[in-house]
Design an enzyme around this catalytic site. Sequence first.
Site, mmCIF file in Angstrom:
data_model
loop_
_atom_site.group_PDB
_atom_site.id
_atom_site.type_symbol
_atom_site.label_atom_id
_atom_site.label_comp_id
_atom_site.label_asym_id
_atom_site.label_seq_id
_atom_site.Cartn_x
_atom_site.Cartn_y
_atom_site.Cartn_z
ATOM 1 N N HIS A 65 2.376 -64.143 18.893
ATOM 2 C CA HIS A 65 2.719 -62.956 19.700
ATOM 3 C C HIS A 65 3.927 -63.266 20.566
ATOM 4 C CE1 HIS A 65 2.288 -59.429 22.288
ATOM 5 N NE2 HIS A 65 1.643 -58.922 21.258
ATOM 6 N N HIS A 105 5.454 -56.131 13.391
ATOM 7 C CA HIS A 105 4.736 -55.311 14.379
ATOM 8 C C HIS A 105 3.505 -54.720 13.683
ATOM 9 C CE1 HIS A 105 4.072 -53.009 17.923
ATOM 10 N NE2 HIS A 105 4.996 -52.082 17.819
ATOM 11 N N SER A 123 7.362 -50.474 19.337
ATOM 12 C CA SER A 123 7.059 -49.034 19.228
ATOM 13 C C SER A 123 7.207 -48.328 20.576
ATOM 14 C CB SER A 123 5.665 -48.796 18.638
ATOM 15 O OG SER A 123 4.684 -49.559 19.293
ATOM 16 N N ARG A 164 -7.842 -58.024 22.111
ATOM 17 C CA ARG A 164 -8.096 -56.948 21.140
ATOM 18 C C ARG A 164 -8.656 -57.536 19.841
ATOM 19 N NH1 ARG A 164 -2.241 -54.500 20.810
ATOM 20 N NH2 ARG A 164 -1.915 -56.723 20.455
ATOM 21 N N ASP A 217 -3.996 -57.707 14.859
ATOM 22 C CA ASP A 217 -3.946 -57.390 13.429
ATOM 23 C C ASP A 217 -4.706 -58.396 12.564
ATOM 24 O OD1 ASP A 217 -2.171 -55.190 13.883
ATOM 25 O OD2 ASP A 217 -0.575 -56.638 14.206
HETATM 26 N N1 CMX Z 1 3.663 -67.597 11.208
HETATM 27 C C1 CMX Z 1 4.748 -68.369 10.958
HETATM 28 N N2 CMX Z 1 5.728 -68.600 11.854
HETATM 29 C C2 CMX Z 1 5.567 -68.020 13.063
HETATM 30 C C3 CMX Z 1 4.467 -67.241 13.399
HETATM 31 C C4 CMX Z 1 3.493 -67.028 12.396
HETATM 32 N N3 CMX Z 1 2.421 -66.252 12.606
HETATM 33 N N4 CMX Z 1 4.608 -66.831 14.668
HETATM 34 C C5 CMX Z 1 5.772 -67.327 15.114
HETATM 35 N N5 CMX Z 1 6.367 -68.043 14.144
HETATM 36 C C6 CMX Z 1 7.662 -68.701 14.168
HETATM 37 C C7 CMX Z 1 8.757 -67.672 14.375
HETATM 38 O O1 CMX Z 1 9.061 -66.996 13.148
HETATM 39 C C8 CMX Z 1 9.863 -68.528 14.939
HETATM 40 O O2 CMX Z 1 10.428 -69.241 13.872
HETATM 41 P P1 CMX Z 1 12.026 -69.598 13.849
HETATM 42 O O3 CMX Z 1 12.305 -70.341 15.113
HETATM 43 O O4 CMX Z 1 12.185 -70.401 12.607
HETATM 44 O O5 CMX Z 1 12.729 -68.271 13.809
HETATM 45 C C9 CMX Z 1 9.101 -69.518 15.819
HETATM 46 O O6 CMX Z 1 7.760 -69.555 15.297
HETATM 47 C C10 CMX Z 1 9.044 -69.146 17.279
HETATM 48 O O7 CMX Z 1 8.552 -67.824 17.378
HETATM 49 P P2 CMX Z 1 7.739 -67.336 18.680
HETATM 50 O O8 CMX Z 1 8.645 -67.408 19.838
HETATM 51 O O9 CMX Z 1 6.451 -68.075 18.763
HETATM 52 O O10 CMX Z 1 7.375 -65.855 18.276
HETATM 53 P P3 CMX Z 1 8.295 -64.536 18.398
HETATM 54 O O11 CMX Z 1 8.129 -63.997 19.771
HETATM 55 O O12 CMX Z 1 9.666 -64.780 17.908
HETATM 56 O O13 CMX Z 1 7.557 -63.589 17.350
HETATM 57 C C11 CMX Z 1 5.772 -62.484 16.284
HETATM 58 C C12 CMX Z 1 6.322 -62.972 17.624
HETATM 59 C C13 CMX Z 1 4.507 -61.668 16.543
HETATM 60 C C14 CMX Z 1 6.811 -61.582 15.624
HETATM 61 C C15 CMX Z 1 5.441 -63.725 15.393
HETATM 62 O O14 CMX Z 1 4.423 -64.478 15.997
HETATM 63 C C16 CMX Z 1 5.040 -63.348 13.978
HETATM 64 O O15 CMX Z 1 5.922 -63.189 13.131
HETATM 65 N N6 CMX Z 1 3.701 -63.222 13.709
HETATM 66 C C17 CMX Z 1 3.257 -62.785 12.387
HETATM 67 C C18 CMX Z 1 3.405 -61.274 12.254
HETATM 68 C C19 CMX Z 1 2.404 -60.537 13.115
HETATM 69 O O16 CMX Z 1 1.218 -60.827 13.123
HETATM 70 N N7 CMX Z 1 2.878 -59.522 13.848
HETATM 71 C C20 CMX Z 1 2.003 -58.625 14.626
HETATM 72 C C21 CMX Z 1 2.148 -58.798 16.145
HETATM 73 C C22 CMX Z 1 1.251 -57.846 16.879
HETATM 74 C C23 CMX Z 1 1.690 -56.425 16.679
HETATM 75 O O17 CMX Z 1 2.784 -56.052 17.153
HETATM 76 O O18 CMX Z 1 0.974 -55.651 16.032
#
Ligand code: CMX
Length: 436
Positions: A319, A272, A242, A328, A374
């Site tokens: 994250h 996000h 964002s 948070r 979240d």
């Molecule tokens: N559940 C399942 N798998 C997850 C995960 C979760 N909560 N968090 C990370 N992973 C997976 C990724 O999808 C990725 O998988 P692939 O290699 O198969 O593509 C792997 O673990 C490595 O990812 P990472 O480097 O640890 O995390 P990223 O930086 O790529 O992604 C985030 C960060 C937040 C998008 C991810 O942790 C996620 O999808 N979390 C769930 C959604 C969420 O809560 N988002 C809110 C974030 C805070 C906000 O912005 O409000």
Amino acid sequence: MDYLKEKLLQIAIPKAQKVRQLVKEYGDVKIQDVTMSQVLTGMKGVVSLMTCTSKLDPEEGIRFRGYSIPELKNILPKIHEEGEPLPEGIFYLMLTGELPSNDDVRYISEQWAQRAQGIPPHVYDVIEALPKDAHPMIQFNTAILAMSTESQFRKAYLIGMDKKNYWDPTYEGVMDLISRLPIIAAYIYRRVFHQGDHIPPDPSLDWAGNLAHMMGHDTEDAKRLMRLYMLIHSDHEGGNVSAHATHLVGSALSNPYYSFSAGMNGLAGPLHGMANQDVMHWINKMKREIGTDDPSEAQIKKYAEETLAKGHVIPGYGHAVLRKTDPRFQVQLDFANKYVPYAPYIKLVNKIYNVVPDVLLATGKVKNPWPNVDAISGSLLTSYGITEFPIYTVLFGVSRALGVLTQLIWDRLYGLPIERPKSQNLGWFMDKANLK
Ligand code: CMX
């Protein structure tokens, strides 16, 4: 010029000179090496933005102009000794880099109450033209764009303003926009969930208290929660979707409404800000599938493993930068344990926290298995009677305006140019790796 703008300009002039000096005299200084995987996995860790409002440390979490959330809870002005700081205070801090006095906070509260009155009628027509069941983020983002008819920036630009003054109409637009967001958010909430039975703003209330009031959650408890919510979601450095989207679009000198709407379109993504409502869907689906409102930790663990097995993410966990429990999350958990410890959703949040990190760690690929902001915010809102999940990302957006729009004012004060990173095709990357 009002005192806040004058103060801002005094603070900004020497800083803007420094930025120009860095570009001119130190432009060849090498900052860091960038790897293939950094570029191909979302530019993680690549320093490519300058943001001064807040800084995110992977281990420690967010600091706003150097202050952690627990510190801010003690030093920012409040209405009640036992209450939460006013978001007006964190806005002032992010904008000026200085701690606000009670008078500074009162000034901003009054400014926002006055400016809030200027929403043009067509904005409501635009919202009403959308189906009631359009997601609240669609309605919110559309309303933000519709408000851009009021942009002072475009008018000033067409008249031919000197570029060193761009920050001024940007500031005006930002102040107007922030002042009006709670009214828009509450309007959408009452339209969608309360039969269009709208509640007028109370200009004597603070910005966040007024939002709770207009939503129809008029207790002091709900206002306290809203102040906390608006404080902690306000900023998370410059590289999150964002903030970056707002900055990127703003770098084309798009007005604050266009820029912020871009940021909000990013916030509406499930990875996000939309994660805050997805967490609630995940929890409720779990309760339905297991057949109880109070699943055991073993049952939650199994459900979490099944979620991963289906190729889904567990929302609220993980994250891109943080490598520990999000402060948070912690501050909301402390708040919940203090005020609503027996709320069923809070008990569930605690149970989920006990098992999900190990489930994620067992995948061997998740870099951060800990809860983010979240993981609890929806459960906390629900525990206060704000049970309509689709509004949660809108509330996140109202708060996020404080940080990303302050960043936009500073982009203009620094005179940052249009953003234009270089892209390359797959062949180029394969060549770099000597891969056929
Ligand atoms: N559940 C399942 N798998 C997850 C995960 C979760 N909560 N968090 C990370 N992973 C997976 C990724 O999808 C990725 O998988 P692939 O290699 O198969 O593509 C792997 O673990 C490595 O990812 P990472 O480097 O640890 O995390 P990223 O930086 O790529 O992604 C985030 C960060 C937040 C998008 C991810 O942790 C996620 O999808 N979390 C769930 C959604 C969420 O809560 N988002 C809110 C974030 C805070 C906000 O912005 O409000």
